[in-house]
Design a protein around this motif. Structure first.
Motif, short mmCIF file in Angstrom:
data_model
loop_
_atom_site.label_atom_id
_atom_site.label_comp_id
_atom_site.label_asym_id
_atom_site.label_seq_id
_atom_site.Cartn_x
_atom_site.Cartn_y
_atom_site.Cartn_z
N ASN A 209 43.28 39.51 44.09
CA ASN A 209 42.69 39.84 42.82
C ASN A 209 43.33 41.06 41.94
OD1 ASN A 209 40.84 40.54 40.98
ND2 ASN A 209 39.25 40.96 42.11
N HIS B 215 42.72 42.05 39.07
CA HIS B 215 41.90 43.01 38.51
C HIS B 215 41.59 44.10 39.34
CE1 HIS B 215 42.08 40.17 35.20
NE2 HIS B 215 41.77 39.13 35.85
N HIS C 154 46.66 44.27 35.27
CA HIS C 154 45.34 43.70 34.74
C HIS C 154 45.53 42.66 33.41
CE1 HIS C 154 42.99 47.26 36.61
NE2 HIS C 154 43.53 46.55 37.50
#
Length: 143
Positions: free
Chosen positions: A100, A102, A109
């Motif tokens: 992930n 983020h 990001h």
């Protein structure tokens, strides 16, 4: 469905590279999973640590593929050139990440791929590729 699954830098080290982040599954295992999951698809599976080679593969896909699944690795966060290549071929692209991005370091990001992708799948490990195959197939079915 004819699909290029293109993997970027350091993904050839999957299975041994930071398994706490990327898991123990190798890139070869992911390729086998994709082929077994979508046996009707003509999958062209490629990996390169070189940005220019990846751009060449994207350009070649314009006349040979229906879509692209791209795990650009670190180039996701740095490569305007990959963004431009994807925009120029006008093929649907699903952006994929094993982790992930983020939930990781702030520099991860931002994605230069996201603006030219139909969607992004991140954080599901090797399963992310199978979800991308489903997403691309569904997108192509409605176009």
């Amino acid at each position: 469905m004819r699909v290029l699954i293109l993997n970027g830098p350091n993904l050839n080290l999957l299975g041994t590279r930071q398994p706490e982040v990327y898991g123990a599954t190798t890139l070869k295992n992911i390729e086998q999973m994709c082929r077994a999951y979508a046996p009707e698809a003509a999958i062209n599976f490629a990996q390169s640590n070189h940005e220019g080679v990846m751009i060449d593969a994207i350009h070649a896909a314009k006349s040979t593929q229906d879509g692209i699944i791209l795990n650009a690795g670190a180039y996701t966060h740095t490569s305007v050139a990959l963004h431009d290549a994807l925009a120029s071929v006008e093929l649907p692209c699903v952006e994929v990440h094993l982790s992930n991005i983020h939930a990781r370091e702030p520099f991860r990001h931002h994605s230069y791929v996201a603006p030219v992708a139909i969607g992004q799948i991140a954080g599901f490990g090797a399963q992310s590729y199978l979800l991308a195959l489903d997403a691309l197939s569904a997108h192509l079915a409605k176009t």
